[in-house]
Design a protein around this motif. Structure first.
Motif, mmCIF file in Angstrom:
data_model
loop_
_atom_site.group_PDB
_atom_site.id
_atom_site.type_symbol
_atom_site.label_atom_id
_atom_site.label_comp_id
_atom_site.label_asym_id
_atom_site.label_seq_id
_atom_site.Cartn_x
_atom_site.Cartn_y
_atom_site.Cartn_z
ATOM 1 N N LEU A 152 26.494 38.738 32.599
ATOM 2 C CA LEU A 152 25.106 38.457 32.242
ATOM 3 C C LEU A 152 24.992 38.021 30.783
ATOM 4 C CD1 LEU A 152 22.138 38.528 33.187
ATOM 5 C CD2 LEU A 152 22.049 40.848 32.270
ATOM 6 N N MET A 153 25.732 38.677 29.887
ATOM 7 C CA MET A 153 25.720 38.261 28.479
ATOM 8 C C MET A 153 26.279 36.849 28.314
ATOM 9 S SD MET A 153 26.615 41.508 26.076
ATOM 10 C CE MET A 153 28.026 42.106 26.967
ATOM 11 N N LEU A 154 27.329 36.528 29.051
ATOM 12 C CA LEU A 154 27.890 35.179 28.978
ATOM 13 C C LEU A 154 26.902 34.136 29.491
ATOM 14 C CD1 LEU A 154 31.575 35.728 30.056
ATOM 15 C CD2 LEU A 154 30.723 35.122 27.815
ATOM 16 N N LEU A 155 26.226 34.446 30.584
ATOM 17 C CA LEU A 155 25.239 33.509 31.121
ATOM 18 C C LEU A 155 24.054 33.343 30.177
ATOM 19 C CD1 LEU A 155 25.273 34.401 34.902
ATOM 20 C CD2 LEU A 155 26.145 32.335 33.800
ATOM 21 N N MET A 156 23.655 34.423 29.500
ATOM 22 C CA MET A 156 22.580 34.315 28.517
ATOM 23 C C MET A 156 23.013 33.430 27.344
ATOM 24 S SD MET A 156 21.010 38.218 28.635
ATOM 25 C CE MET A 156 20.849 38.274 26.906
ATOM 26 N N GLY A 157 24.254 33.554 26.912
ATOM 27 C CA GLY A 157 24.764 32.689 25.849
ATOM 28 C C GLY A 157 24.827 31.240 26.274
ATOM 29 N N MET B 22 39.773 42.903 33.670
ATOM 30 C CA MET B 22 38.763 43.496 34.546
ATOM 31 C C MET B 22 39.162 43.361 35.998
ATOM 32 S SD MET B 22 35.034 42.444 33.281
ATOM 33 C CE MET B 22 34.159 43.331 32.061
ATOM 34 N N ILE B 23 39.709 42.231 36.363
ATOM 35 C CA ILE B 23 40.117 42.001 37.748
ATOM 36 C C ILE B 23 41.275 42.903 38.123
ATOM 37 C CG2 ILE B 23 41.072 40.279 39.320
ATOM 38 C CD1 ILE B 23 39.459 38.202 37.695
ATOM 39 N N SER B 24 42.224 43.074 37.209
ATOM 40 C CA SER B 24 43.388 43.905 37.539
ATOM 41 C C SER B 24 43.068 45.395 37.542
ATOM 42 C CB SER B 24 44.535 43.614 36.563
ATOM 43 O OG SER B 24 44.164 43.984 35.255
ATOM 44 N N SER C 115 31.691 47.676 38.281
ATOM 45 C CA SER C 115 30.734 46.606 38.607
ATOM 46 C C SER C 115 29.618 46.529 37.565
ATOM 47 C CB SER C 115 30.161 46.802 40.004
ATOM 48 O OG SER C 115 29.474 48.025 40.071
ATOM 49 N N THR C 116 29.184 47.685 37.053
ATOM 50 C CA THR C 116 28.149 47.678 36.010
ATOM 51 C C THR C 116 28.667 46.984 34.753
ATOM 52 O OG1 THR C 116 27.311 49.771 36.871
ATOM 53 C CG2 THR C 116 26.595 49.127 34.662
ATOM 54 N N THR C 117 29.870 47.309 34.351
ATOM 55 C CA THR C 117 30.455 46.705 33.153
ATOM 56 C C THR C 117 30.677 45.213 33.335
ATOM 57 O OG1 THR C 117 31.588 48.797 32.711
ATOM 58 C CG2 THR C 117 32.373 46.859 31.537
ATOM 59 N N SER C 118 31.252 44.829 34.454
ATOM 60 C CA SER C 118 31.539 43.412 34.653
ATOM 61 C C SER C 118 30.262 42.595 34.805
ATOM 62 C CB SER C 118 32.450 43.216 35.862
ATOM 63 O OG SER C 118 31.828 43.703 37.025
ATOM 64 N N MET C 119 29.262 43.129 35.489
ATOM 65 C CA MET C 119 28.014 42.391 35.641
ATOM 66 C C MET C 119 27.284 42.252 34.309
ATOM 67 S SD MET C 119 27.596 41.139 38.475
ATOM 68 C CE MET C 119 28.581 41.182 39.924
ATOM 69 N N SER C 120 27.312 43.291 33.485
ATOM 70 C CA SER C 120 26.651 43.174 32.176
ATOM 71 C C SER C 120 27.381 42.166 31.289
ATOM 72 C CB SER C 120 26.561 44.539 31.486
ATOM 73 O OG SER C 120 27.855 45.047 31.234
ATOM 74 N N ASP D 248 37.657 31.088 25.903
ATOM 75 C CA ASP D 248 38.985 31.673 25.797
ATOM 76 C C ASP D 248 38.895 33.197 25.716
ATOM 77 O OD1 ASP D 248 41.752 31.416 25.684
ATOM 78 O OD2 ASP D 248 41.745 31.625 23.502
ATOM 79 N N VAL D 249 37.988 33.692 24.899
ATOM 80 C CA VAL D 249 37.788 35.145 24.801
ATOM 81 C C VAL D 249 37.250 35.690 26.110
ATOM 82 C CG1 VAL D 249 36.405 36.917 23.633
ATOM 83 C CG2 VAL D 249 37.535 35.142 22.305
ATOM 84 N N GLU D 250 36.404 34.914 26.766
ATOM 85 C CA GLU D 250 35.868 35.333 28.068
ATOM 86 C C GLU D 250 37.000 35.552 29.071
ATOM 87 O OE1 GLU D 250 33.678 33.082 31.746
ATOM 88 O OE2 GLU D 250 33.308 32.377 29.718
ATOM 89 N N ILE D 251 37.936 34.649 29.129
ATOM 90 C CA ILE D 251 39.053 34.781 30.067
ATOM 91 C C ILE D 251 39.922 35.966 29.700
ATOM 92 C CG2 ILE D 251 41.184 33.653 30.821
ATOM 93 C CD1 ILE D 251 39.614 31.027 30.779
ATOM 94 N N VAL D 252 40.131 36.190 28.414
ATOM 95 C CA VAL D 252 40.951 37.330 27.982
ATOM 96 C C VAL D 252 40.300 38.650 28.376
ATOM 97 C CG1 VAL D 252 41.733 38.549 25.904
ATOM 98 C CG2 VAL D 252 42.125 36.111 26.124
ATOM 99 N N ILE D 253 38.975 38.700 28.409
ATOM 100 C CA ILE D 253 38.292 39.939 28.779
ATOM 101 C C ILE D 253 38.167 40.067 30.297
ATOM 102 C CG2 ILE D 253 36.084 41.153 28.617
ATOM 103 C CD1 ILE D 253 35.873 40.116 25.769
ATOM 104 N N ILE D 254 37.950 38.958 31.010
ATOM 105 C CA ILE D 254 37.746 39.033 32.455
ATOM 106 C C ILE D 254 39.046 39.320 33.211
ATOM 107 C CG2 ILE D 254 37.182 37.619 34.476
ATOM 108 C CD1 ILE D 254 34.827 36.554 32.995
ATOM 109 N N MET D 255 40.158 38.780 32.762
ATOM 110 C CA MET D 255 41.428 38.975 33.485
ATOM 111 C C MET D 255 41.813 40.454 33.625
ATOM 112 S SD MET D 255 42.357 36.174 34.721
ATOM 113 C CE MET D 255 44.077 36.228 35.107
#
Length: 116
Positions: free
Chosen positions: A97-102, A76-78, A89-94, A67-74
């Motif tokens: 990457l943190m989400l995938l590591m989790g 970013m897209i806009s 791109s650096t911010t979004s990829m990092s 849920d927090v992931e979606i609140v932060i990613i949305m």
């Protein structure tokens, strides 16, 4: 004089209303079950230390993470069109990457296995 009279009238009205409420709303012992809290089918008077399944807790934690992931990613897209692509791109990829590591950490420790 009028201020004192109006205050007295307000106090008498308040007392009268309170007395009427006390007379009208007499609770009987038969309504004791209606007054007790009802918590999802559990008896509130039973043992408070019932075993709690960790699976429900983990579902709630994973839901909060996504849920927090979606609140932060949305946002970013806009904001992709408004900001510089290099920093965006650096911010979004990092962040991804943190989400995938989790997710890998949860998978590696067996937190995603519901049956053991």
């Amino acid at each position: 004089m009028t201020v004192i009279l109006s205050m007295f009238t307000i106090m008498m009205l308040t007392l009268l209303i309170m007395m009427m409420i006390m007379l009208i709303s007499k609770k009987s012992m038969m309504e004791l079950q209606k007054m007790s809290p009802f918590e999802c089918g559990f008896n509130p008077m039973s043992n408070k230390r019932l075993p709690f399944s960790i699976h429900f807790f983990m579902i709630a934690i994973i839901f909060l993470i996504f849920d927090v992931e979606i609140v932060i990613i949305m946002p970013m897209i806009s904001t992709m069109k408004l900001s510089m692509i290099k920093y965006w791109s650096t911010t979004s990829m990092s962040f991804i990457l943190m989400l995938l590591m989790g997710l890998y950490y949860e998978w590696f420790n067996g937190l995603l296995n519901w049956t053991k």
